[in-house]
Design a protein around this motif. Structure first.
Motif, PDB file in Angstrom:
ATOM      1  N   HIS A 130       2.099   1.640  -3.488  1.00  0.00           N
ATOM      2  CA  HIS A 130       0.959   2.029  -4.331  1.00  0.00           C
ATOM      3  C   HIS A 130       0.585   3.492  -4.100  1.00  0.00           C
ATOM      4  CE1 HIS A 130      -2.574   1.544  -6.770  1.00  0.00           C
ATOM      5  NE2 HIS A 130      -3.391   1.829  -5.770  1.00  0.00           N
ATOM      6  N   ALA A 131       0.654   3.957  -2.863  1.00  0.00           N
ATOM      7  CA  ALA A 131       0.347   5.355  -2.554  1.00  0.00           C
ATOM      8  C   ALA A 131       1.347   6.289  -3.231  1.00  0.00           C
ATOM      9  CB  ALA A 131       0.347   5.573  -1.047  1.00  0.00           C
ATOM     10  N   GLU A 149      -8.881   7.145  -4.631  1.00  0.00           N
ATOM     11  CA  GLU A 149      -8.154   5.904  -4.336  1.00  0.00           C
ATOM     12  C   GLU A 149      -7.012   6.163  -3.350  1.00  0.00           C
ATOM     13  OE1 GLU A 149      -5.901   2.228  -6.674  1.00  0.00           O
ATOM     14  OE2 GLU A 149      -6.766   3.901  -7.816  1.00  0.00           O
ATOM     15  N   CYS A 151      -4.097   2.022   5.280  1.00  0.00           N
ATOM     16  CA  CYS A 151      -2.790   1.980   5.943  1.00  0.00           C
ATOM     17  C   CYS A 151      -2.911   2.300   7.428  1.00  0.00           C
ATOM     18  CB  CYS A 151      -1.833   2.967   5.267  1.00  0.00           C
ATOM     19  SG  CYS A 151      -1.223   2.427   3.658  1.00  0.00           S
ATOM     20  N   LEU A 169       0.819  -1.213   0.000  1.00  0.00           N
ATOM     21  CA  LEU A 169       0.000   0.000   0.000  1.00  0.00           C
ATOM     22  C   LEU A 169       0.848   1.255   0.000  1.00  0.00           C
ATOM     23  CD1 LEU A 169      -2.828  -1.033   2.509  1.00  0.00           C
ATOM     24  CD2 LEU A 169      -3.008  -0.793   0.024  1.00  0.00           C
ATOM     25  N   THR A 196      -6.528   4.463   0.269  1.00  0.00           N
ATOM     26  CA  THR A 196      -5.276   3.766   0.573  1.00  0.00           C
ATOM     27  C   THR A 196      -4.706   4.224   1.912  1.00  0.00           C
ATOM     28  OG1 THR A 196      -4.789   3.544  -1.793  1.00  0.00           O
ATOM     29  CG2 THR A 196      -2.961   3.226  -0.268  1.00  0.00           C
TER      30      THR A 196
END
Length: 212
Positions: A26-27, A187, A195, A23, A191
């Motif tokens: 991805h962030a 999104e 987290c 994550l 996210t």
């Protein structure tokens, strides 16, 4: 028994850490994508405004102004482009997704047409506004009876300069970029929330493990 429990908790912590790593990466990817999207939006808006300014210079500032826009006395107009939202699930979290929809003019009733009571004419020389109305080349939608212009650029005349058409295309592209940016932001926020939950879960698991 205790060793088995400790092993299971270690596996749970490991799984949480793996998802947190994913994550976080991805962030970072979403942040980079958001920056690129906003920079592209900035350039698109800048280009559209420059083309609009050139069109105003060619046609005159009175011919391209708020005086050509629909008013409260105009026929009711439905937007050609609308935004719909839905919920999407990804990696154990949900976030809102926005989609841009364009009304298909071909699906409208071709037999029902209405002449425009649409927009105010531009201000006269003495500053007063004429009460006359211009034709907007409108069609009637069967579903809700709203009147929609086939092309809003015709509010400013039929023989408009190419710069005005380029400005319209630019603002259309900007609208798509705005929706794209909103999806990335949605999104990204989801996210971050995921987290936060995983970090709290990791802290709780470590505390329980230390007590055992």
């Amino acid at each position: 028994m205790i060793s088995t429990l400790m092993g299971e908790m270690s596996d749970d912590i490991l799984e949480v850490c793996k998802e947190l790593d994913y994550l976080m990466i991805h962030a970072l990817d979403l942040m980079e994508e958001q920056i690129k999207c906003k920079l592209k939006l900035q350039e698109t808006m800048k280009s559209g405004c420059l083309n609009l300014a050139k069109a105003r210079y060619i046609m005159g500032h009175n011919n391209i102004s708020s005086l050509q826009l629909p008013t409260e006395d105009s026929a009711e107009i439905a937007a050609q482009r609308t935004v719909a939202s839905s919920v999407e699930t990804k990696k154990n979290f949900e976030y809102m997704v926005f989609k841009l929809h364009t009304i298909n003019l071909a699906k409208m009733s071709s037999g029902e047409q209405e002449e425009g009571n649409s927009i105010r004419r531009r201000a006269s020389k003495d500053g007063s506004e004429s009460k006359g109305k211009e034709d907007l080349n409108c069609k009637k939608i069967e579903d809700n009876g709203l009147v929609i212009a086939t092309d809003p650029i015709k509010w400013f005349g039929y023989l408009v300069p190419q710069n005005l058409r380029q400005a319209q295309k630019g603002f259309h592209a900007a609208l798509e970029l705005v929706v794209q940016s909103a999806n990335i932001q949605s999104e990204l926020e989801a996210t971050h929330k995921r987290c936060d939950k995983l970090l709290k879960l990791k802290t709780a698991l470590i505390a329980i493990k230390s007590e055992v």
